[in-house]
Design a protein around this motif. Structure first.
Motif, PDB file in Angstrom:
ATOM      1  N   ALA A   1     -23.242   8.586  87.797  1.00  0.00           N
ATOM      2  CA  ALA A   1     -23.813   7.872  88.946  1.00  0.00           C
ATOM      3  C   ALA A   1     -23.238   8.420  90.249  1.00  0.00           C
ATOM      4  CB  ALA A   1     -23.542   6.375  88.823  1.00  0.00           C
ATOM      5  N   ALA A   2     -21.945   8.708  90.239  1.00  0.00           N
ATOM      6  CA  ALA A   2     -21.325   9.285  91.440  1.00  0.00           C
ATOM      7  C   ALA A   2     -21.934  10.645  91.753  1.00  0.00           C
ATOM      8  CB  ALA A   2     -19.811   9.405  91.246  1.00  0.00           C
ATOM      9  N   ALA A   3     -22.200  11.444  90.717  1.00  0.00           N
ATOM     10  CA  ALA A   3     -22.811  12.758  90.923  1.00  0.00           C
ATOM     11  C   ALA A   3     -24.215  12.624  91.503  1.00  0.00           C
ATOM     12  CB  ALA A   3     -22.844  13.541  89.616  1.00  0.00           C
ATOM     13  N   VAL A   4     -24.986  11.667  91.005  1.00  0.00           N
ATOM     14  CA  VAL A   4     -26.340  11.453  91.524  1.00  0.00           C
ATOM     15  C   VAL A   4     -26.282  11.081  93.006  1.00  0.00           C
ATOM     16  CG1 VAL A   4     -28.366   9.929  91.404  1.00  0.00           C
ATOM     17  CG2 VAL A   4     -27.387  10.887  89.307  1.00  0.00           C
ATOM     18  N   ILE A   5     -25.369  10.195  93.365  1.00  0.00           N
ATOM     19  CA  ILE A   5     -25.233   9.806  94.770  1.00  0.00           C
ATOM     20  C   ILE A   5     -24.828  11.003  95.613  1.00  0.00           C
ATOM     21  CG2 ILE A   5     -23.859   8.408  96.379  1.00  0.00           C
ATOM     22  CD1 ILE A   5     -23.855   6.241  94.104  1.00  0.00           C
ATOM     23  N   LEU A   6     -23.860  11.789  95.117  1.00  0.00           N
ATOM     24  CA  LEU A   6     -23.436  12.989  95.839  1.00  0.00           C
ATOM     25  C   LEU A   6     -24.621  13.913  96.085  1.00  0.00           C
ATOM     26  CD1 LEU A   6     -20.371  15.148  95.504  1.00  0.00           C
ATOM     27  CD2 LEU A   6     -22.546  16.221  95.029  1.00  0.00           C
ATOM     28  N   PHE A   7     -25.439  14.145  95.052  1.00  0.00           N
ATOM     29  CA  PHE A   7     -26.572  15.053  95.215  1.00  0.00           C
ATOM     30  C   PHE A   7     -27.640  14.484  96.148  1.00  0.00           C
ATOM     31  CE2 PHE A   7     -24.882  17.044  91.310  1.00  0.00           C
ATOM     32  CZ  PHE A   7     -24.673  18.313  91.859  1.00  0.00           C
ATOM     33  N   CYS A   8     -27.814  13.175  96.172  1.00  0.00           N
ATOM     34  CA  CYS A   8     -28.756  12.572  97.124  1.00  0.00           C
ATOM     35  C   CYS A   8     -28.285  12.775  98.557  1.00  0.00           C
ATOM     36  CB  CYS A   8     -28.949  11.085  96.823  1.00  0.00           C
ATOM     37  SG  CYS A   8     -29.896  10.766  95.323  1.00  0.00           S
ATOM     38  N   VAL A   9     -26.990  12.578  98.781  1.00  0.00           N
ATOM     39  CA  VAL A   9     -26.433  12.803 100.123  1.00  0.00           C
ATOM     40  C   VAL A   9     -26.538  14.288 100.485  1.00  0.00           C
ATOM     41  CG1 VAL A   9     -24.322  12.708 101.515  1.00  0.00           C
ATOM     42  CG2 VAL A   9     -24.921  10.789 100.011  1.00  0.00           C
ATOM     43  N   ALA A  10     -26.213  15.169  99.516  1.00  0.00           N
ATOM     44  CA  ALA A  10     -26.290  16.609  99.765  1.00  0.00           C
ATOM     45  C   ALA A  10     -27.725  17.050 100.042  1.00  0.00           C
ATOM     46  CB  ALA A  10     -25.719  17.378  98.571  1.00  0.00           C
ATOM     47  N   LEU A  11     -28.676  16.506  99.295  1.00  0.00           N
ATOM     48  CA  LEU A  11     -30.082  16.835  99.526  1.00  0.00           C
ATOM     49  C   LEU A  11     -30.508  16.396 100.917  1.00  0.00           C
ATOM     50  CD1 LEU A  11     -32.875  17.814  98.613  1.00  0.00           C
ATOM     51  CD2 LEU A  11     -33.252  15.529  97.637  1.00  0.00           C
TER      52      LEU A  11
END
Length: 143
Positions: free
Chosen positions: A34-44
C-alpha cells in the motif's frame, strides 16, 4: 560542479530518505505494498506536472517504443517494494548498503559491455581498483 552531478547528488541523497519515509508509511499502514502504491501515485502526479509544464507531446511516441524499455518500471517497483519491506527490520543504512553494492556491480557491467545503448567504458585495472575502493568505502561506512 556540473549541474548533472548536482542533480544526481540530490537523487542519491533522496534514496535513503525515500527508504526511511516509505518504510515508515508501510509500517503505519500495515502494508508495504500500500505504501508503494501511494508512493507511485505521488510520483506519477509529480512526473505529470513536470511533463505538462515542459512539453507533453513526446509521450505520444511511447506506443512505438521498444517494449523492453518499459521493464525499467518493474525495476523501480521492485526497488520500492523491497526497500519498503526490508528497511524496517534490516535497517535503512544496511539496506541501502546492499543497494549501493548492487549499483556498483550493475553500473560497471553496463558500462563495460555498453549494454542498453550506453557508450562502452571497459573496466581497466585502474577503474576496477576504483570500484573495489568504492565498495570498500561503502562497507567501511556501515561498520
Amino acid at each position: 560542479m556540473p549541474t548533472q552531478a548536482l542533480i544526481m547528488l540530490a537523487a542519491g541523497i533522496g534514496i535513503p530518505v525515500l527508504a526511511a519515509l516509505n518504510s515508515r508509511l508501510g509500517g503505519w499502514l500495515g502494508s508495504p505494498a500500500a505504501a508503494a502504491v501511494i508512493l507511485f501515485c505521488v510520483a506519477l502526479s509529480a512526473s505529470l506536472i513536470v511533463l505538462f509544464s515542459l512539453d507533453a507531446r513526446p509521450i505520444a511516441r511511447a506506443v512505438d517504443a521498444p517494449k523492453h524499455l518499459f521493464l525499467a518500471g518493474l525495476f523501480v517497483a521492485f526497488y520500492v517494494l523491497s526497500i519498503t519491506y526490508v528497511a524496517p527490520t534490516f535497517g535503512v543504512g544496511r539496506a541501502v548498503f546492499f543497494v549501493l553494492i548492487g549499483q556498483l556491480i550493475s553500473a560497471a557491467a553496463i558500462d563495460h559491455f555498453g549494454l542498453f545503448g550506453v557508450t562502452a567504458a571497459p573496466i581497466s585495472a585502474r577503474r576496477g581498483l576504483g570500484l573495489v575502493m568504492m565498495a570498500a568505502g561503502v562497507f567501511l561506512a556501515q561498520r
